[in-house]
Design an enzyme around this catalytic site. Structure first.
Site, PDB file in Angstrom:
ATOM      1  N   HIS A   1       4.676  -5.854 -33.013  1.00 49.26           N
ATOM      2  CA  HIS A   1       3.912  -5.637 -31.783  1.00 49.26           C
ATOM      3  C   HIS A   1       3.053  -4.368 -31.896  1.00 49.26           C
ATOM      4  O   HIS A   1       1.907  -4.335 -31.445  1.00 49.26           O
ATOM      5  CB  HIS A   1       4.847  -5.477 -30.589  1.00 49.26           C
TER       6      HIS A   1
ATOM      7  N   ASP B   1       3.333 -16.606 -35.742  1.00 45.81           N
ATOM      8  CA  ASP B   1       3.198 -17.751 -34.842  1.00 45.81           C
ATOM      9  C   ASP B   1       1.932 -18.531 -35.204  1.00 45.81           C
ATOM     10  O   ASP B   1       0.997 -18.635 -34.407  1.00 45.81           O
ATOM     11  CB  ASP B   1       3.149 -17.268 -33.388  1.00 45.81           C
TER      12      ASP B   1
END
Length: 281
Positions: A37, A150
């Site tokens: 992140h 992802d």
């Protein structure tokens, strides 16, 4: 850094920035931040004068038997991390402010969502597309940053942006990993010590397939079988969700690896469902 909690607040702030001529970068997240992140935020900080980070555990992308209630959360720590990476806004809405009780409008890219993670999570990408479109509209972002781990998600979002002519650019960052190769995930905290010790074999299996492909193996079934044999020996605590070879953009299954190809997988280990992928060619 401002912490905003309603869609109206976010939209008003972003309109004011655009009126002043500021461009906006968006990093959508579900929180419980790790170095992956942080990489997204650091990169987003370089892309626009203003950086918006959203922190929202989106209920519509969780199935009825999934870990919505147990998903790890630490909003205070996350806010400190977002501030340290130069976020101008941390958007932390409540579900009720994002979805009315009679919410009935959904965004889908069904052709790209039916395989891989979509096989066993049939509503997942519908929820992802809907909430990300909401975030795009509220923030009026010029660019949005997502992670390569992802892969299917970013492929679907790229198609949504293209098909709906959305004025936002998608940027994708490489997967951030532990020293032993395990892809960073907020769900890694679910792993027991025994599961954590075996989990790096997910990445090693994918690297094994990549090596075989680069040495000339073109049969998708043989590449897949080679990885499964390796995992049967070295990843006994893992339960296969899927292991597939697909085209990187269309996410269509491939029988032969004679052009662009992606191997993607999901493996369940105890309470964790771990995903990873690798470009074969």
């Amino acid at each position: 850094m401002q912490i905003l909690t309603t869609p109206q607040q976010l939209a008003a702030q972003c309109r004011a920035w655009h009126k002043a001529g500021d461009d906006i970068a968006l990093v959508p997240t579900m929180g419980y931040y790790h170095a992956g992140h942080e990489d997204l935020m650091a990169y987003g900080r370089t892309l626009g004068k203003r950086l918006v980070v959203s922190l929202f555990v989106n209920p519509t992308q969780f199935g009825p038997d999934e870990d919505l209630g147990a998903y790890p959360r630490d909003a205070e720590r996350d806010a400190g991390i977002a501030a340290s990476h130069g976020a101008d806004v941390l958007f932390m809405p409540e579900p009720g402010s994002m979805y009315a009780p009679d919410h009935a409008t959904w965004v889908e890219v069904p052709d790209l969502a039916k395989g891989l993670c979509g096989q066993n999570r049939p509503i997942h990408f519908r929820g992802v597309c809907t909430v990300v479109l909401k975030l795009f509209m509220l923030s009026a972002a010029d660019v949005a940053v997502f992670g390569q781990k992802d892969w299917q998600q970013q492929a679907i979002l790229r198609r949504m942006v293209r098909d709906l002519n959305l004025p936002v650019r998608i940027e994708t960052r490489p997967t951030v990993r532990e020293a032993d190769g395990l892809a960073l995930s907020s769900r890694n905290v679910y792993l027991t010590p025994e599961e954590r010790a075996q989990a790096p074999e997910i990445r090693r299996g994918l690297l094994h397939a990549q090596k075989l492909a680069q040495e000339g193996e073109t049969s998708a079934s043989l590449l897949r079988e080679s990885v499964l044999r390796r995992w049967a020996e070295l990843l006994p605590l893992g339960r296969l969700d899927y292991l597939s070879i697909v085209h990187p953009e269309s996410v269509a299954p491939l029988d032969k690896v004679d052009g662009p190809a992606l191997m993607a997988c999901a493996v369940r280990m105890g309470k964790a469902r771990l995903i990873d992928n690798i470009i074969l060619r």
